[in-house]
Design a protein around this motif. Structure first.
Motif: not given
Ligand code: PTJ
Length: 259
Positions: A14-22, A1-9
């Motif tokens: 990104l940490v969530r994405e790491k876990l989902i990938e895991g 999933m692409k997370i915009p660089p300006s997203h406040p969260r």
């Protein structure tokens, strides 16, 4: 999933994405995603930063790992997905062994986690298959199975993102326990000798930095750091930080960003 660089969260997403990938790679158990959500909630309240009591715990933890005769880093699915490179790094600086220990143990996950750690340079990963042939007494979950060359004979065990039973059982065996847990009320946090109340993704690099800094200090200096450390006080200080933050927010002294 692409997370915009300006997203406040962004960082948190990104940490969530790491876990989902895991999870997709077979490292993380499905309940591991729920456990992460609980951690996130505490992190949000803590303002997603490393507070001074956590820094004190990190310093004492680094000293205890360096003083240990047989330190072991226990790795579960979430830890392997979030910070594999730092587990290997900490093992190198402190000479600690690495062992897979899972609550939701399957042979496939044990092997996937060991492979992941080896990708990041781990030379040996204990606790896989027949190697987990010893048993922790009075523990009935799959976490009871440990390596006779690792957790069984360890004097210091590092247990990030743990459930409480094993910490209590390991303490009864006379071992010293270092935990990382964002929840200062959890049984693990209460039962450990040293509890780092911080997000594992922030705490691990700091722990390695501290271990490097303390590595060449005299043994006596490290012993003083450990002996002067009081986990009850540190946990109480963390709860005070939560109270003060909630009070400030309720009085509108801290303005929360609108996600
Ligand atoms: O990989 P397995 O099979 O060993 O299973 C691992 C989990 C995490 C699912 C298992 O150990 C479990 O159910 O743990 P608990 O009882 O949910 O406890 C996990 C603790 O870690 C909770 O107190 C969370 O607040 C905390 N936590 C979650 N994410 C983080 C965290 N603490 C620090 N950093 C995090 N990123």
């Amino acid at each position: 999933m692409k997370i915009p660089p300006s997203h406040p969260r962004r960082e948190s997403l990104l940490v969530r994405e790491k876990l989902i990938e895991g999870y997709r790679k077979g490292l993380v158990a499905l309940p591991g995603l729920i456990a992460h959500g609980r951690g996130e909630a505490f992190d949000y309240i803590l303002g997603e930063k490393t507070h001074p009591p956590a820094k004190k715990a990190i310093e004492a933890a680094a000293a205890l790992l360096l003083l240990a005769k047989h330190p072991v880093l226990s790795v579960n699915g979430n830890t392997a997905a979030l910070v594999p490179e730092y587990i290997v790094g900490l093992s190198r600086v402190t000479g600690a062994k690495i062992e897979v220990n899972l609550f939701y143990r399957t042979r496939e996950r044990e092997e996937a986690i060991a492979e992941e750690l080896k990708k990041y340079g781990a030379e040996e990963v204990l606790g896989v298959g027949e190697d987990a042939s010893a048993t922790i007494p009075e523990l009935f979950s799959e976490r009871r199975r440990v390596s006779p060359r690792g957790i069984l004979i360890a004097d210091v065990v590092f247990v990030p993102l743990e459930d409480g039973d094993r910490t209590e059982a390991l303490r009864k065996m006379g071992k010293k326990i270092i935990a990382i847990d964002l929840n200062p009320f959890s049984r693990t946090a209460r039962a450990a000798n040293i509890t780092i109340v911080d997000n594992i993704v922030r705490a691990m690099p700091l722990l390695i930095e501290e271990a490097r800094r303390l590595k060449n200090m005299p043994r006596r200096f490290l012993e003083d750091l450990v002996n002067n450390y009081n986990n009850d006080l540190v946990l109480r200080d963390m709860v005070k930080i939560i109270l003060e933050r909630l009070k400030s927010i309720s009085e509108n002294k801290i303005v929360l960003e609108i996600p």
